[in-house]
Design a protein around this motif. Structure first.
Motif, PDB file in Angstrom:
ATOM      1  N   ASP A 229     -25.730  15.742 -39.807  1.00  0.00           N
ATOM      2  CA  ASP A 229     -25.924  14.340 -39.412  1.00  0.00           C
ATOM      3  C   ASP A 229     -26.118  14.206 -37.908  1.00  0.00           C
ATOM      4  OD1 ASP A 229     -25.735  13.518 -42.005  1.00  0.00           O
ATOM      5  OD2 ASP A 229     -23.614  12.927 -41.886  1.00  0.00           O
ATOM      6  N   ARG A 230     -25.432  15.040 -37.141  1.00  0.00           N
ATOM      7  CA  ARG A 230     -25.602  15.008 -35.693  1.00  0.00           C
ATOM      8  C   ARG A 230     -27.027  15.397 -35.315  1.00  0.00           C
ATOM      9  NH1 ARG A 230     -20.191  18.014 -33.524  1.00  0.00           N
ATOM     10  NH2 ARG A 230     -18.737  16.425 -34.225  1.00  0.00           N
ATOM     11  N   LYS A 231     -27.540  16.484 -35.941  1.00  0.00           N
ATOM     12  CA  LYS A 231     -28.916  16.913 -35.665  1.00  0.00           C
ATOM     13  C   LYS A 231     -29.902  15.824 -36.062  1.00  0.00           C
ATOM     14  CE  LYS A 231     -28.212  21.878 -35.982  1.00  0.00           C
ATOM     15  NZ  LYS A 231     -28.516  23.080 -36.721  1.00  0.00           N
ATOM     16  N   LEU A 232     -29.643  15.209 -37.217  1.00  0.00           N
ATOM     17  CA  LEU A 232     -30.521  14.136 -37.683  1.00  0.00           C
ATOM     18  C   LEU A 232     -30.473  12.952 -36.712  1.00  0.00           C
ATOM     19  CD1 LEU A 232     -32.376  13.162 -39.979  1.00  0.00           C
ATOM     20  CD2 LEU A 232     -30.354  12.199 -41.062  1.00  0.00           C
ATOM     21  N   GLY A 233     -29.290  12.584 -36.238  1.00  0.00           N
ATOM     22  CA  GLY A 233     -29.135  11.479 -35.280  1.00  0.00           C
ATOM     23  C   GLY A 233     -29.819  11.792 -33.956  1.00  0.00           C
ATOM     24  N   ALA A 234     -29.638  13.060 -33.490  1.00  0.00           N
ATOM     25  CA  ALA A 234     -30.262  13.462 -32.225  1.00  0.00           C
ATOM     26  C   ALA A 234     -31.782  13.422 -32.352  1.00  0.00           C
ATOM     27  CB  ALA A 234     -29.790  14.841 -31.812  1.00  0.00           C
ATOM     28  N   GLY A 235     -32.295  13.906 -33.485  1.00  0.00           N
ATOM     29  CA  GLY A 235     -33.752  13.882 -33.714  1.00  0.00           C
ATOM     30  C   GLY A 235     -34.276  12.463 -33.786  1.00  0.00           C
ATOM     31  N   LEU A 236     -33.521  11.608 -34.517  1.00  0.00           N
ATOM     32  CA  LEU A 236     -33.916  10.213 -34.628  1.00  0.00           C
ATOM     33  C   LEU A 236     -33.884   9.515 -33.266  1.00  0.00           C
ATOM     34  CD1 LEU A 236     -34.735   8.009 -36.635  1.00  0.00           C
ATOM     35  CD2 LEU A 236     -32.318   7.457 -36.906  1.00  0.00           C
ATOM     36  N   GLY A 237     -32.869   9.788 -32.477  1.00  0.00           N
ATOM     37  CA  GLY A 237     -32.762   9.222 -31.130  1.00  0.00           C
ATOM     38  C   GLY A 237     -33.908   9.680 -30.243  1.00  0.00           C
ATOM     39  N   ALA A 238     -34.221  10.993 -30.348  1.00  0.00           N
ATOM     40  CA  ALA A 238     -35.334  11.529 -29.547  1.00  0.00           C
ATOM     41  C   ALA A 238     -36.652  10.886 -29.977  1.00  0.00           C
ATOM     42  CB  ALA A 238     -35.403  13.035 -29.699  1.00  0.00           C
ATOM     43  N   GLY A 239     -36.833  10.698 -31.301  1.00  0.00           N
ATOM     44  CA  GLY A 239     -38.061  10.054 -31.803  1.00  0.00           C
ATOM     45  C   GLY A 239     -38.196   8.623 -31.310  1.00  0.00           C
ATOM     46  N   VAL A 240     -37.079   7.874 -31.406  1.00  0.00           N
ATOM     47  CA  VAL A 240     -37.100   6.484 -30.920  1.00  0.00           C
ATOM     48  C   VAL A 240     -37.381   6.462 -29.426  1.00  0.00           C
ATOM     49  CG1 VAL A 240     -35.647   4.460 -30.534  1.00  0.00           C
ATOM     50  CG2 VAL A 240     -35.639   5.569 -32.760  1.00  0.00           C
ATOM     51  N   GLY A 241     -36.758   7.397 -28.681  1.00  0.00           N
ATOM     52  CA  GLY A 241     -36.992   7.478 -27.231  1.00  0.00           C
ATOM     53  C   GLY A 241     -38.453   7.772 -26.918  1.00  0.00           C
TER      54      GLY A 241
END
Length: 196
Positions: free
Chosen positions: A33-45
């Motif tokens: 979930d952390r990797k998924l959140g980090a990826g999602l955050g990077a995508g939104v960024g």
């Protein structure tokens, strides 16, 4: 001032609370979930960054187009200014010539008639066309018993004098007593500077 500090401290405390809650929630997440959140955050960024760059480039393009239009308008204004100065210089030169040759129109015409041996029967003022730049006067000159050569020289002297005179119209008829002579009317426009 104390009230402002109190509000600032409250805001700092709230941010600290939200940060702690966020870190606590983050620590409870699984590795996946952390990797998924980090990826999602990077995508939104990344999306936000691309959107900001796109909007900024559109704004820069509009600014460049505005600069191009304004530069063209500035060049047009400069060209009009140069035309105005050129026209004003020409007008000033004409006014200077008119001031230098400021003899009354009738005196000028009598002098040129004497020089060319044209007999003036009479001279009368007529209505002049409106003119914003100069004082205009039309003189009707009646001539009597003149040769074509003398009339031609008379007209040439009027036109080439540089005294602000020009022939507006000419009406010639044969003299009733002798056909080798002419009678007629010459309408002369005389321009003078406005201030005189």
């Amino acid at each position: 001032m104390n009230r402002l500090r109190a509000q600032w401290n409250q805001l700092k405390n709230r941010l600290a609370i939200y940060r702690e809650r966020g870190l606590e929630a983050w620590s409870r997440l699984s590795e996946r979930d952390r990797k998924l959140g980090a990826g999602l955050g990077a995508g939104v960024g990344l999306v936000v960054t691309v959107l900001v760059v796109y909007l900024a480039s559109g704004h820069v393009q509009r600014l460049n187009a505005d600069i191009t239009v304004r530069a063209r308008q500035l060049e047009d204004v400069r060209a009009m200014r140069a035309d105005f100065r050129s026209s004003k210089d020409k007008l000033d030169q004409i006014n200077a010539k008119l001031r230098a040759n400021s003899a009354p129109p009738k005196s000028f015409l009598e002098e040129k008639a004497r020089e060319t041996r044209v007999e003036i029967q009479s001279m009368e003022d007529r209505a002049a066309p409106p003119n914003d730049l100069f004082k205009a006067q039309v003189v009707e000159v009646k001539i009597k018993k003149a040769t074509l050569a003398n009339v031609t020289r008379f007209l040439h002297k009027i036109e080439s004098s540089g005294a602000g005179m020009s022939v507006q119209s000419l009406e010639l008829v044969p003299n009733h007593q002798d056909n080798k002579y002419l009678d007629g009317k010459i309408y002369v426009l005389a321009l003078r500077p406005k201030e005189t």
